[in-house]
Design an enzyme around this catalytic site. Structure first.
Site, PDB file in Angstrom:
ATOM      1  CD  GLU A  98      14.297  -5.020  -6.540  1.00  0.00           C
ATOM      2  OE1 GLU A  98      14.611  -3.900  -7.006  1.00  0.00           O
ATOM      3  OE2 GLU A  98      13.457  -5.773  -7.062  1.00  0.00           O
ATOM      4  CD  GLU A 129      -6.104   5.215  -1.431  1.00  0.00           C
ATOM      5  OE1 GLU A 129      -6.598   6.282  -1.859  1.00  0.00           O
ATOM      6  OE2 GLU A 129      -5.602   4.351  -2.163  1.00  0.00           O
TER       7      GLU A 129
END
Length: 313
Positions: A98, A129
């Site tokens: 963004e 992960e």
């Protein structure tokens, strides 16, 4: 593949990990969440969410330190690397993405790394992960001026550990964002932002309060860095990328609000400078031509519109 097929894919000899973190504890306030009326259920979740803001506010000194480190690194030619898995990585991905439409900043300043790659944004990549080596590898082209922000609700994620360890080895600055006051990875961070969001409404579901805290902290961190770098004038976005009619209209409105000039003057100023809001703003506020405005904005040591105005006045 159905979701039920993904619940326990690893059938090897690796023992399960027991995570010690408040986010994994049972919440006494929501024990009856599955039997109360819907209105009470929703209120329970909202009441837990309301606790997040104060928890983030308690970490303001650490967020300030992280902002200053990031600004210093970027001004020295470095980049900010976000590293996370699951919800943590997705929050990082969104925040970094963004920045381009909002402030005209892309991967030359902020880059997000999600365990399992970009595809893991839409669909979980099981086991990603736990990949320490992948976390280390994302710093292969990093420099000592870079800043690595590791994001892990529990503060222990191996992928994030790999990134932080690699960063320290090359002399890059490190930040940890976690919801565990006793985060195991905290010793690897120059700044540890440990937001004590406590037990989740649904035990262990860190997409909830921990994820909300990550969203708040990352928005604050990146926005504050952009402001310090001169990417705003007052509280106006002056480097917004106008890619649609709504945003083009916003540029005109921003000029109107910032200068008090009529719509016609603002539209003309934007046309004359090829749509560059910063240049248009300087020409209208100071009364100089495009050449002088661009020169002031590009002058050494000048940060944004405010710096250019100070130079011309």
């Amino acid at each position: 593949m159905m979701i039920t097929d993904m619940r326990y894919e690893r059938a090897d000899s690796v023992p399960p990990v027991r995570v010690s973190s408040p986010t994994e504890e049972r919440n006494p306030r929501t024990r009856d969440i599955d039997v109360v009326p819907t209105a009470e259920l929703v209120a329970m979740i909202s009441d837990e969410d309301a606790r997040v803001v104060d928890a983030v506010r308690a970490q303001h000194p650490q967020i300030v330190a992280a902002v200053d480190i990031a600004v210093e690194g970027i001004l020295a030619g470095g980049r900010v690397h976000y590293a996370g898995s699951g919800t943590s990585g997705r929050m990082a991905f969104m925040d970094a993405a963004e920045l381009l439409p909002t402030f005209g900043v892309g991967q030359e300043m902020f880059v997000a790394h999600l365990a399992g790659g970009a595809g893991a944004f839409a669909r979980a990549v099981e086991g990603a992960e736990d990949d320490v080596a992948a976390g280390r590898a994302l710093l292969d082209d990093a420099s000592p001026n870079d800043v690595v922000v590791g994001i892990a609700a529990s503060g222990r994620t191996p992928y994030v550990r790999g990134a932080l360890e690699a960063a320290r080895e090359i002399g890059a600055s490190t930040v940890l964002l976690a919801s565990n006051p006793l985060a195991p990875l905290a010793p690897l961070a120059d700044v540890a932002i440990l937001v004590d969001t406590g037990a989740e409404a649904i035990t262990g579901s860190t997409r909830m309060k921990a994820g909300t805290a990550q969203k708040l902290v990352l928005n604050t961190l990146s926005t504050a860095v952009m402001v310090r770098l001169g990417k705003t004038y007052s509280n106006f976005m002056v480097e917004v990328v106008a890619t649609n009619d709504k945003l083009r209209g916003r540029l005109v409105r921003l000029l109107e609000q910032a200068t008090g000039r009529p719509t016609e003057d603002c539209e003309r100023a934007l046309r004359d400078v090829g749509g560059d809001l910063r240049v248009a703003l300087v020409t209208l506020l100071v009364g100089v031509d495009e050449t002088a405005a661009r020169a002031a904005l590009a002058a050494p040591g000048v940060r944004g519109v405010r710096g250019a105005l100070d130079r011309l006045r």
